[in-house]
Design an enzyme around this catalytic site. Structure first.
Site, PDB file in Angstrom:
ATOM      1  N   ASP A  35      76.393  11.003 -11.532  1.00 53.08           N
ATOM      2  CA  ASP A  35      76.448  12.370 -12.079  1.00 53.08           C
ATOM      3  C   ASP A  35      76.718  13.423 -11.002  1.00 53.08           C
ATOM      4  O   ASP A  35      76.718  14.616 -11.293  1.00 53.08           O
ATOM      5  CB  ASP A  35      75.140  12.682 -12.817  1.00 53.08           C
ATOM      6  CG  ASP A  35      73.938  12.699 -11.876  1.00 53.08           C
ATOM      7  OD1 ASP A  35      74.112  12.413 -10.667  1.00 53.08           O
ATOM      8  OD2 ASP A  35      72.828  13.017 -12.334  1.00 53.08           O
ATOM      9  N   ASP A 171      95.285  36.994  16.405  1.00 51.71           N
ATOM     10  CA  ASP A 171      94.906  38.313  15.888  1.00 51.71           C
ATOM     11  C   ASP A 171      93.830  38.878  16.816  1.00 51.71           C
ATOM     12  O   ASP A 171      93.350  38.178  17.722  1.00 51.71           O
ATOM     13  CB  ASP A 171      94.427  38.240  14.423  1.00 51.71           C
ATOM     14  CG  ASP A 171      93.322  37.207  14.232  1.00 51.71           C
ATOM     15  OD1 ASP A 171      92.507  37.023  15.163  1.00 51.71           O
ATOM     16  OD2 ASP A 171      93.282  36.583  13.164  1.00 51.71           O
ATOM     17  N   LYS A 194      98.426  43.958  14.888  1.00 50.99           N
ATOM     18  CA  LYS A 194      99.269  44.455  13.794  1.00 50.99           C
ATOM     19  C   LYS A 194      99.252  45.981  13.819  1.00 50.99           C
ATOM     20  O   LYS A 194      98.186  46.596  13.817  1.00 50.99           O
ATOM     21  CB  LYS A 194      98.684  43.967  12.479  1.00 50.99           C
ATOM     22  CG  LYS A 194      99.631  44.075  11.308  1.00 50.99           C
ATOM     23  CD  LYS A 194      98.944  43.711  10.014  1.00 50.99           C
ATOM     24  CE  LYS A 194      98.969  42.229   9.744  1.00 50.99           C
ATOM     25  NZ  LYS A 194      98.330  41.879   8.466  1.00 50.99           N
ATOM     26  N   ASP A 220      92.839  29.499  18.427  1.00 54.01           N
ATOM     27  CA  ASP A 220      92.118  30.101  17.302  1.00 54.01           C
ATOM     28  C   ASP A 220      90.922  29.227  16.971  1.00 54.01           C
ATOM     29  O   ASP A 220      90.857  28.083  17.417  1.00 54.01           O
ATOM     30  CB  ASP A 220      93.056  30.239  16.090  1.00 54.01           C
ATOM     31  CG  ASP A 220      92.632  31.380  15.165  1.00 54.01           C
ATOM     32  OD1 ASP A 220      91.598  32.021  15.427  1.00 54.01           O
ATOM     33  OD2 ASP A 220      93.351  31.636  14.174  1.00 54.01           O
ATOM     34  N   SER A 224      93.509  26.320   9.040  1.00 56.69           N
ATOM     35  CA  SER A 224      93.294  25.852   7.667  1.00 56.69           C
ATOM     36  C   SER A 224      94.669  25.613   7.034  1.00 56.69           C
ATOM     37  O   SER A 224      95.231  24.531   7.146  1.00 56.69           O
ATOM     38  CB  SER A 224      92.458  26.880   6.904  1.00 56.69           C
ATOM     39  OG  SER A 224      92.214  26.426   5.605  1.00 56.69           O
ATOM     40  N   THR A 225      95.276  26.631   6.452  1.00 60.02           N
ATOM     41  CA  THR A 225      96.622  26.462   5.891  1.00 60.02           C
ATOM     42  C   THR A 225      97.694  26.456   6.977  1.00 60.02           C
ATOM     43  O   THR A 225      98.824  26.047   6.734  1.00 60.02           O
ATOM     44  CB  THR A 225      96.966  27.622   4.936  1.00 60.02           C
ATOM     45  OG1 THR A 225      96.968  28.844   5.706  1.00 60.02           O
ATOM     46  CG2 THR A 225      95.965  27.726   3.804  1.00 60.02           C
ATOM     47  N   GLY A 226      97.372  26.982   8.151  1.00 59.00           N
ATOM     48  CA  GLY A 226      98.348  27.105   9.234  1.00 59.00           C
ATOM     49  C   GLY A 226      99.111  28.415   9.202  1.00 59.00           C
ATOM     50  O   GLY A 226      99.865  28.732  10.138  1.00 59.00           O
TER      51      GLY A 226
HETATM   52  C1  R5P Z   1      90.653  33.942  10.459  1.00 62.85           C
HETATM   53  O1  R5P Z   1      90.401  35.083  10.803  1.00 62.85           O
HETATM   54  C2  R5P Z   1      90.441  32.742  11.326  1.00 62.85           C
HETATM   55  O2  R5P Z   1      90.135  33.078  12.650  1.00 62.85           O
HETATM   56  C3  R5P Z   1      91.653  31.846  11.292  1.00 62.85           C
HETATM   57  O3  R5P Z   1      92.741  32.528  11.896  1.00 62.85           O
HETATM   58  C4  R5P Z   1      92.000  31.486   9.886  1.00 62.85           C
HETATM   59  O4  R5P Z   1      90.867  30.988   9.227  1.00 62.85           O
HETATM   60  C5  R5P Z   1      93.091  30.453   9.866  1.00 62.85           C
HETATM   61  O5  R5P Z   1      93.408  30.174   8.545  1.00 62.85           O
HETATM   62  P1  R5P Z   1      94.863  29.738   8.137  1.00 62.85           P
HETATM   63  O6  R5P Z   1      95.209  28.532   8.954  1.00 62.85           O
HETATM   64  O7  R5P Z   1      94.736  29.411   6.668  1.00 62.85           O
HETATM   65  O8  R5P Z   1      95.782  30.878   8.368  1.00 62.85           O
END
Ligand code: R5P
Length: 296
Positions: A35, A171, A194, A220, A224-226
């Site tokens: 479950d 960033d 930016k 970084d 995640s997604t890149g």
């Molecule tokens: C966001 O501020 C984090 O420091 C990473 O830059 C972010 O989580 C990366 O995510 P993604 O690979 O999806 O752009």
């Protein structure tokens, strides 16, 4: 003696931490009921012992959190003397503020729940909690953030002959990580920034450095997604950099992030084993063991 264990996500890393500490790893059995409920059984003798629980929260954060709560509470119930909780990847940390009215601040909720379940000392690594400066805003027990940025930078530097390298955060928030990595190599660092001129015009560029002809290491916390790294690669290419390498602490690499980063122009992408992945070339076990040695 300190003992080391883990739930289902981090057994190899926990075993490596035990090796580094020259101590014993014991297993914790985890099963899922049909479950969806979680079953946990501590397979070590823990009464009066200090126990380190290594539990990363990548990919299945909700499952792994419930495992962690059950493990911590069981250890306390079994009379462990002190439970040191290591969260190599601390999920839910990105929501560290109420950005829109009514939002749950997941970083705070999850931190408090981990403390309430029995953690006496918490370690995270390159955790994304930029807007929470004081740890006692989160927990009453010590919560320390470690970093693997120097190890990542040294790894890339030892693999390649870099030409006049600079380390770049994609960033402004990643600028602090870029500094740690750059200091380890005694090179320059910068972060992309930016600038919005009007509703339609946005320019992203390095804050200070002219990077023309230089090799660049982008660092970084999370991939995640890149998308963040790919955007940074595009900007750096427009700024005339030579070769681009990428390093991150937590290689979540969802969907086809890795292929897209290579296609964008990165020559190599490396990560640590906070989350097990094909690019997990650097182990954080020594970073964790050093920190535990300091509080033993
Ligand atoms: C966001 O501020 C984090 O420091 C990473 O830059 C972010 O989580 C990366 O995510 P993604 O690979 O999806 O752009």
């Amino acid at each position: 003696m300190v003992l080391v264990t883990s739930g289902s996500p981090s057994k190899t890393l926990a075993w490596k931490v035990a090796q580094q500490l020259n101590t014993k790893f014991f297993d914790t059995e985890v099963k899922r009921f049909p479950d969806g409920e979680t079953y946990v059984r501590i397979l070590g003798e823990v009464a009066k012992e200090e126990v380190v629980v290594v539990q990363s929260l990548g990919h299945q954060p909700n499952h792994y959190l419930v495992e962690l709560f059950l493990i911590l509470d069981a250890l306390k119930d079994l009379k462990a003397k002190r439970v040191i909780t290591v969260l190599p990847y601390f999920a839910y940390a990105r929501q560290d503020e109420r950005f829109k009215p009514g939002e749950a601040i997941s970083l705070k909720t999850v931190s408090r729940l981990i403390e309430a379940a029995g953690a006496d000392h918490i370690f995270t690594i390159d955790s994304h909690r930029h807007r929470v400066v004081e740890q006692d805003e989160l927990t009453k027990v010590p919560l320390e953030d470690l970093t693997a940025m120097a190890e990542l930078a040294e790894h890339v530097n030892s693999k390649y002959e870099l030409t006049n390298p600079a380390v770049i955060g994609p960033d402004s928030e990643a600028g602090a990580w870029a500094k740690i990595a750059a200091d380890a190599l005694s090179v320059d660092y910068d972060a992309l920034e930016k600038k919005r001129f009007d509703a339609e015009t946005v320019e992203i560029k390095p804050r200070h450095l002219d990077l023309k002809g230089r090799d660049v290491l982008i660092v970084d916390d999370i991939i995640s997604t890149g998308n963040t790294i790919i955007k940074a690669i595009d900007v750096l290419k427009k700024n005339g950099v030579k070769d681009i390498y990428v390093a991150c602490t937590h290689p979540l690499l969802v969907l086809n992030a890795l292929v897209r980063i290579y296609q964008a122009g990165a020559l190599d992408v490396v990560g640590t084993d906070t989350v097990s992945s094909v690019i997990s070339q650097v182990s954080v076990a020594p970073v964790i063991a050093n920190a535990i040695n300091k509080i033993k």
